[in-house]
Design a protein around this motif. Structure first.
Motif, PDB file in Angstrom:
ATOM      1  N   LEU A  52      72.114  44.899  54.315  1.00  0.00           N
ATOM      2  CA  LEU A  52      71.483  45.925  53.492  1.00  0.00           C
ATOM      3  C   LEU A  52      70.480  45.291  52.542  1.00  0.00           C
ATOM      4  N   HIS A  53      69.715  46.138  51.879  1.00  0.00           N
ATOM      5  CA  HIS A  53      68.890  45.748  50.737  1.00  0.00           C
ATOM      6  C   HIS A  53      69.560  46.312  49.489  1.00  0.00           C
ATOM      7  N   PRO A  54      69.345  45.717  48.319  1.00  0.00           N
ATOM      8  CA  PRO A  54      69.964  46.241  47.090  1.00  0.00           C
ATOM      9  C   PRO A  54      69.697  47.740  46.923  1.00  0.00           C
ATOM     10  N   PHE A  95      75.472  49.556  47.348  1.00  0.00           N
ATOM     11  CA  PHE A  95      75.603  48.127  47.054  1.00  0.00           C
ATOM     12  C   PHE A  95      74.416  47.743  46.176  1.00  0.00           C
ATOM     13  N   PRO A  96      74.626  47.574  44.867  1.00  0.00           N
ATOM     14  CA  PRO A  96      73.528  47.433  43.914  1.00  0.00           C
ATOM     15  C   PRO A  96      72.890  46.045  43.835  1.00  0.00           C
ATOM     16  N   THR A 116      76.196  41.993  53.916  1.00  0.00           N
ATOM     17  CA  THR A 116      75.236  41.063  53.334  1.00  0.00           C
ATOM     18  C   THR A 116      74.115  41.889  52.727  1.00  0.00           C
ATOM     19  N   VAL A 117      73.863  41.679  51.439  1.00  0.00           N
ATOM     20  CA  VAL A 117      72.783  42.384  50.764  1.00  0.00           C
ATOM     21  C   VAL A 117      71.713  41.356  50.426  1.00  0.00           C
ATOM     22  N   LYS A 118      70.530  41.532  51.037  1.00  0.00           N
ATOM     23  CA  LYS A 118      69.428  40.565  50.871  1.00  0.00           C
ATOM     24  C   LYS A 118      68.343  41.117  49.975  1.00  0.00           C
TER      25      LYS A 118
END
Length: 118
Positions: A52-54, A95-96, A116-118
């Motif tokens: 994901l992205h923030p 997911f912040p 995984t947040v990139k």
């Protein structure tokens, strides 16, 4: 299992969550942000890993017809706890922040979702 003192969201009669759940890191769905669908079925999350992205969201759905699930995450930067999810119930979690997170099931200890947040 999650720590006993963890704040748990309360369920509404229709299976939704009260606005107070925002205090424990669970975000309700709003428009304009990507949401990825995760199923809980056969004592497994599917898919088992996502990126994901923030700020992006994950919808966690209990697609098991008979089993109760309980997804949670304990991390120094971000935590949430869905409480027991009856069959057919769903919850949306944002997911912040960037990082690697492992979502677990408090009922089925082998269930893991890698986020995984990139």
């Amino acid at each position: 299992m999650p720590h006993a003192s963890r704040i748990r969201p309360r369920r509404l009669a229709a299976g939704g969550l009260m606005a107070g759940c925002l205090l424990c890191g669970v975000a309700l769905a709003t428009g304009g942000v990507t949401t990825q669908h995760i199923t809980q079925k056969g004592r497994a999350f599917a898919p088992g890993a996502i990126t994901l992205h923030p700020g992006e969201k994950v919808e966690i759905v209990n697609d098991d017809g008979e089993l109760v699930h309980h997804a949670y995450l304990e991390h120094p930067d971000f935590s949430f706890d869905t409480g027991e999810q009856a069959p057919g119930s769903r919850i949306v979690v944002a997911f912040p922040s960037k990082g690697s997170f492992t979502v677990l099931c408090g009922i089925h200890p082998k269930m893991k979702l890698l986020v995984t947040v990139k």
